[in-house]
Motif scaffolding. Sequence first.
Motif, mmCIF file in Angstrom:
data_model
loop_
_atom_site.group_PDB
_atom_site.id
_atom_site.type_symbol
_atom_site.label_atom_id
_atom_site.label_comp_id
_atom_site.label_asym_id
_atom_site.label_seq_id
_atom_site.Cartn_x
_atom_site.Cartn_y
_atom_site.Cartn_z
ATOM 1 N N MET A 186 -6.115 -1.882 7.818
ATOM 2 C CA MET A 186 -6.858 -2.873 7.034
ATOM 3 C C MET A 186 -5.910 -3.881 6.369
ATOM 4 O O MET A 186 -6.205 -5.085 6.298
ATOM 5 C CB MET A 186 -7.692 -2.149 5.980
ATOM 6 N N PHE A 187 -4.757 -3.391 5.884
ATOM 7 C CA PHE A 187 -3.877 -4.240 5.081
ATOM 8 C C PHE A 187 -2.730 -4.863 5.858
ATOM 9 O O PHE A 187 -1.896 -5.555 5.271
ATOM 10 C CB PHE A 187 -3.322 -3.444 3.899
ATOM 11 N N VAL B 124 -6.717 4.142 8.145
ATOM 12 C CA VAL B 124 -7.734 3.106 7.921
ATOM 13 C C VAL B 124 -7.165 1.973 7.079
ATOM 14 O O VAL B 124 -7.282 0.782 7.434
ATOM 15 C CB VAL B 124 -8.981 3.711 7.234
ATOM 16 N N PHE B 125 -6.521 2.334 5.952
ATOM 17 C CA PHE B 125 -6.013 1.301 5.051
ATOM 18 C C PHE B 125 -4.765 0.617 5.607
ATOM 19 O O PHE B 125 -4.539 -0.569 5.365
ATOM 20 C CB PHE B 125 -5.742 1.896 3.670
ATOM 21 N N PRO C 248 -13.945 3.371 2.002
ATOM 22 C CA PRO C 248 -13.245 2.325 2.775
ATOM 23 C C PRO C 248 -13.883 0.943 2.628
ATOM 24 O O PRO C 248 -13.170 -0.061 2.489
ATOM 25 C CB PRO C 248 -13.346 2.831 4.221
ATOM 26 N N GLU C 249 -15.212 0.902 2.648
ATOM 27 C CA GLU C 249 -15.885 -0.390 2.561
ATOM 28 C C GLU C 249 -15.685 -1.021 1.187
ATOM 29 O O GLU C 249 -15.506 -2.254 1.068
ATOM 30 C CB GLU C 249 -17.376 -0.239 2.864
ATOM 31 N N TYR D 223 -2.049 -7.514 7.282
ATOM 32 C CA TYR D 223 -2.551 -8.878 7.458
ATOM 33 C C TYR D 223 -1.629 -9.675 8.378
ATOM 34 O O TYR D 223 -0.418 -9.464 8.387
ATOM 35 C CB TYR D 223 -2.585 -9.608 6.088
ATOM 36 N N SER E 106 -7.460 -6.898 -2.224
ATOM 37 C CA SER E 106 -6.873 -7.828 -1.254
ATOM 38 C C SER E 106 -5.446 -8.223 -1.588
ATOM 39 O O SER E 106 -4.766 -8.854 -0.773
ATOM 40 C CB SER E 106 -7.734 -9.091 -1.144
ATOM 41 N N TYR F 250 0.845 -1.199 0.000
ATOM 42 C CA TYR F 250 0.000 0.000 0.000
ATOM 43 C C TYR F 250 0.879 1.248 0.000
ATOM 44 O O TYR F 250 1.706 1.437 0.884
ATOM 45 C CB TYR F 250 -0.941 0.008 1.209
ATOM 46 N N ARG G 125 -12.235 -2.490 1.218
ATOM 47 C CA ARG G 125 -12.184 -3.686 2.063
ATOM 48 C C ARG G 125 -12.712 -4.914 1.325
ATOM 49 O O ARG G 125 -12.154 -6.013 1.423
ATOM 50 C CB ARG G 125 -12.991 -3.464 3.348
ATOM 51 N N LYS G 126 -13.762 -4.722 0.544
ATOM 52 C CA LYS G 126 -14.403 -5.853 -0.137
ATOM 53 C C LYS G 126 -13.728 -6.226 -1.451
ATOM 54 O O LYS G 126 -13.856 -7.368 -1.913
ATOM 55 C CB LYS G 126 -15.871 -5.515 -0.425
#
Length: 455
Positions: A449-450, A445-446, A419-420, A452, A427, A325, A423-424
């Motif tokens: 989110m990322f 936020v990201f 953002p949603e 992992y 990946s 990212y 997210r969906k």
Amino acid sequence: MEVDNIKAVYFVGIGGIGMSALARYFKVMGYEVAGYDRTSSPLTRKMSDEEGFDITYEDDETGIRAVFRDREHTLVVYTPAVPKENRILSFFRDNGYSLHKRAEVLGFLSRSKKALCIAGTHGKTTTTTMLAFLLSRSHVGCSAFLGGISSNFGTNLLIDKNSDYVVIEADEYDRSFLHLYPAIAVITAMDADHLDIYGTHEHLLMAFEEFALQTQGELFLRKGLELRKRQVTGHYAVGEKTDYYADCLRVDNGSYLFDYIGKDIEIKDLRLCFPGRVNVENATAAITVALHAGVTQEEIRKALPLFTGVARRFDMHVKSDRLIYIDDYAHHPREIEASLSSIRDMWPNKKLTVAFQPHLYSRTNDFYPDFAKSLNLADEVILLDIYPAREQPIPGVTSGLIAERLTVPFVQVSKDEFPEYVRKNVSEGIFMTMGAGDIDRFIPVFTEMFNYPAR
């Protein structure tokens, strides 16, 4: 501009990157400093919470403290991005205060030093910050007013009272750079931009010509740029023989290795760990000026690999085998093209998803075909609404003008939906947020989110 009797400085638009550097300078020098900005930001919160600045977000002149109501001893610095009808600005203007644009004050402060100025419609922030870093890591040293937050220093201001040099980002917006008289200057690009100010590309080029004429010493241009009224010291490039160039460029474990070739000088196997081929070009310009300012070859060799970049300039927040990212400030078609080409260079086999927030109605109206052409270098595009900044809407001008000309898969989303959707639908591969508006508010936020868990 007279500052001998000044005891207090008020900034109208203190949250701007250039304004905040000046505010920090005056605070360090012992002045009483306060300011207004329209909205809170990570930068203004750091200034108020950690550095003790008095910052208000209410456009209400009644909140101006008594120390700033002493007209004879108060300097007011403002940015053209603040509307003329702003109540705080109107209070100072209507009551006879000494009002100066940021660029005027910066020009005044730079006259007691040898100013090393980097100008250009793109590339100037990274080049300026690289140059300041190289000088600061050498025996030469420098003060600096930067157009971004240096990742190495965590600030946009450096003060070195023992150095003769000050490094300055020379901004062409509103002809600001014409308040500067550089000892050495670089022009990185002269593409059409800020046509809301200049009207035509030709008028923009005329301003760069004038800036060049104000340069008192060496002047360096990226190869392909020419001036009509001023001779240049030399051109610089990557992979093309010219006066100063980067040669034998290769990628080595996520960083670049290259040879710097200049007039009567060659520095082999320099390493740059900051990604993006365009940043090798920026480094070539920075190295050239640093050498002319007296930095040694060995100092450059040691410092360059330690440069970690600038916030919002090819700024990598997540790097894993699954997803990378990156956030970038690119807001002009040429900047987008340079950034996306650099990504294709370094990661040719990864899927590239770009989320772009256009900046200004006028810029979108001027360049929407070129925006689409540059964004078509991605595999998929997420388009947000235009960020208006200082502008009122222009009828018929929306991000849809860009969308209509995209040839790659795309989607248009609102900031609330953004953002949603990511997210969906995102990946793996490379995800990039781009734009000069407030798209950077999604970085935390990201990043979360990322990040992992390891697989």
